[in-house]
Design a protein around this motif. Structure first.
Motif, PDB file in Angstrom:
ATOM      1  N   LEU A 124       0.840  -1.209   0.023  1.00  0.00           N
ATOM      2  CA  LEU A 124       0.097  -0.037  -0.041  1.00  0.00           C
ATOM      3  C   LEU A 124       1.073   1.216  -0.087  1.00  0.00           C
ATOM      4  O   LEU A 124       0.752   2.227  -0.645  1.00  0.00           O
ATOM      5  N   ILE A 125       2.041   1.345   0.872  1.00  0.00           N
ATOM      6  CA  ILE A 125       2.974   2.441   0.800  1.00  0.00           C
ATOM      7  C   ILE A 125       3.495   2.793  -0.771  1.00  0.00           C
ATOM      8  O   ILE A 125       3.642   3.799  -0.864  1.00  0.00           O
ATOM      9  N   ARG A 126       3.997   1.658  -1.042  1.00  0.00           N
ATOM     10  CA  ARG A 126       4.490   1.721  -2.642  1.00  0.00           C
ATOM     11  C   ARG A 126       3.582   2.280  -3.660  1.00  0.00           C
ATOM     12  O   ARG A 126       3.669   3.085  -4.432  1.00  0.00           O
ATOM     13  N   GLN A 127       2.207   1.739  -3.538  1.00  0.00           N
ATOM     14  CA  GLN A 127       1.233   2.323  -4.467  1.00  0.00           C
ATOM     15  C   GLN A 127       0.860   3.697  -4.168  1.00  0.00           C
ATOM     16  O   GLN A 127       0.769   4.426  -5.191  1.00  0.00           O
ATOM     17  N   PHE A 128       0.717   4.022  -2.901  1.00  0.00           N
ATOM     18  CA  PHE A 128       0.518   5.477  -2.479  1.00  0.00           C
ATOM     19  C   PHE A 128       1.832   6.344  -2.849  1.00  0.00           C
ATOM     20  O   PHE A 128       1.545   7.564  -3.539  1.00  0.00           O
ATOM     21  N   SER A 129       3.092   5.849  -2.605  1.00  0.00           N
ATOM     22  CA  SER A 129       4.151   6.819  -3.291  1.00  0.00           C
ATOM     23  C   SER A 129       4.095   6.920  -4.593  1.00  0.00           C
ATOM     24  O   SER A 129       4.581   7.972  -5.139  1.00  0.00           O
ATOM     25  N   ARG A 130       3.826   5.910  -5.434  1.00  0.00           N
ATOM     26  CA  ARG A 130       3.584   6.014  -6.819  1.00  0.00           C
ATOM     27  C   ARG A 130       2.478   6.932  -7.348  1.00  0.00           C
ATOM     28  O   ARG A 130       2.471   6.877  -8.671  1.00  0.00           O
ATOM     29  N   GLY A 131       1.617   7.098  -6.633  1.00  0.00           N
ATOM     30  CA  GLY A 131       0.326   7.912  -7.033  1.00  0.00           C
ATOM     31  C   GLY A 131      -0.802   6.998  -7.423  1.00  0.00           C
ATOM     32  O   GLY A 131      -1.713   7.369  -8.220  1.00  0.00           O
ATOM     33  N   THR A 132      -0.551   5.566  -7.436  1.00  0.00           N
ATOM     34  CA  THR A 132      -1.438   4.675  -7.822  1.00  0.00           C
ATOM     35  C   THR A 132      -2.909   4.552  -7.007  1.00  0.00           C
ATOM     36  O   THR A 132      -4.182   4.606  -7.403  1.00  0.00           O
ATOM     37  N   ILE A 133      -2.755   5.035  -5.617  1.00  0.00           N
ATOM     38  CA  ILE A 133      -3.882   5.229  -4.768  1.00  0.00           C
ATOM     39  C   ILE A 133      -3.720   6.566  -4.030  1.00  0.00           C
ATOM     40  O   ILE A 133      -2.555   7.018  -3.776  1.00  0.00           O
ATOM     41  N   ASP A 134      -5.086   7.111  -3.755  1.00  0.00           N
ATOM     42  CA  ASP A 134      -4.736   8.391  -2.921  1.00  0.00           C
ATOM     43  C   ASP A 134      -4.602   7.906  -1.335  1.00  0.00           C
ATOM     44  O   ASP A 134      -4.950   6.950  -0.961  1.00  0.00           O
ATOM     45  N   ALA A 135      -4.388   9.102  -0.711  1.00  0.00           N
ATOM     46  CA  ALA A 135      -4.523   9.186   0.798  1.00  0.00           C
ATOM     47  C   ALA A 135      -5.690   8.585   1.650  1.00  0.00           C
ATOM     48  O   ALA A 135      -5.665   7.865   2.323  1.00  0.00           O
ATOM     49  N   GLU A 136      -6.854   8.972   0.884  1.00  0.00           N
ATOM     50  CA  GLU A 136      -8.006   8.347   1.367  1.00  0.00           C
ATOM     51  C   GLU A 136      -8.342   6.888   1.486  1.00  0.00           C
ATOM     52  O   GLU A 136      -8.502   6.174   2.265  1.00  0.00           O
ATOM     53  N   TYR A 137      -7.849   6.372   0.371  1.00  0.00           N
ATOM     54  CA  TYR A 137      -7.930   4.856   0.069  1.00  0.00           C
ATOM     55  C   TYR A 137      -6.889   4.267   1.067  1.00  0.00           C
ATOM     56  O   TYR A 137      -7.223   3.057   1.732  1.00  0.00           O
ATOM     57  N   LEU A 138      -5.698   4.771   1.026  1.00  0.00           N
ATOM     58  CA  LEU A 138      -4.595   4.518   1.881  1.00  0.00           C
ATOM     59  C   LEU A 138      -5.108   4.345   3.413  1.00  0.00           C
ATOM     60  O   LEU A 138      -4.979   3.162   3.914  1.00  0.00           O
ATOM     61  N   LYS A 139      -5.778   5.467   3.856  1.00  0.00           N
ATOM     62  CA  LYS A 139      -6.056   5.326   5.205  1.00  0.00           C
ATOM     63  C   LYS A 139      -7.357   4.362   5.389  1.00  0.00           C
ATOM     64  O   LYS A 139      -7.193   3.560   6.501  1.00  0.00           O
TER      65      LYS A 139
END
Length: 171
Positions: A124-139
């Motif tokens: 999830l962290i890698r996807q977030f850092s690449r912009g594949t998922i947004d902060a809301e999805y990550l949370k």
């Protein structure tokens, strides 16, 4: 407070130079308050590197994280965006802004404490850092994980509070 360190050997003396870089909270000595978590790590480490699953037990003062002479970075028990950014920066070999408070590559924090980033969280962290998922999805995804914790010691100053009190072998 009791802390446990799982490995394939007994830890007689912590040598920070032997600690691996690019971990969740940077190069440091990793412990947990959860003995079962330490045993899982000990078994994993012994399987990878040989040796005997071993948990070394330490004690630190209950008020250690409140001491004024120790620079601590404390994260909530549940993963957060701030925690994810911190981990991403510490794991990223290309991260260059080491003076940032959002990393510990330079061991600016004597002790860091917070959740462990398991494989799912790491993805999830890698996807977030690449912009594949947004902060809301990550949370939202963080809310579903089973949490563990880690207390990491990054400087000699922090290690002076860590007192070995026992060891257990192959549970």
């Amino acid at each position: 407070m009791k802390l446990y360190h799982g490995s394939n050997i007994e830890i007689e003396h912590v040598d920070l130079s032997k600690c691996m870089p690019y971990k969740d909270f940077g190069r440091g000595f990793y412990t947990t308050v959860l003995e079962d978590q330490a045993w899982r790590m000990a078994k994993r480490r012994a399987k990878i590197a040989g040796g005997t699953p071993t948990v070394t037990i330490f004690e630190v003062p209950d008020n250690l994280l409140e001491k004024r002479d120790i620079n601590c970075r404390l994260f909530d028990e549940k993963p957060s965006i701030e925690w994810a950014v911190f981990i991403n920066n510490n794991r990223n070999r290309k991260f260059a802004d080491i003076s940032s408070p959002e990393c510990n590559t330079d061991n600016k924090y004597d002790i860091v404490a917070g959740p462990v980033a398991n494989d799912t969280v790491g993805l999830l962290i890698r996807q977030f850092s690449r912009g594949t998922i947004d902060a809301e999805y990550l949370k939202r995804e963080f809310d579903f994980g089973k949490l563990t914790n880690q207390y990491t010691f990054h400087t000699e100053k922090a290690l002076q509070y860590l007192k070995k009190v026992g060891v257990r072998y192959d549970r």
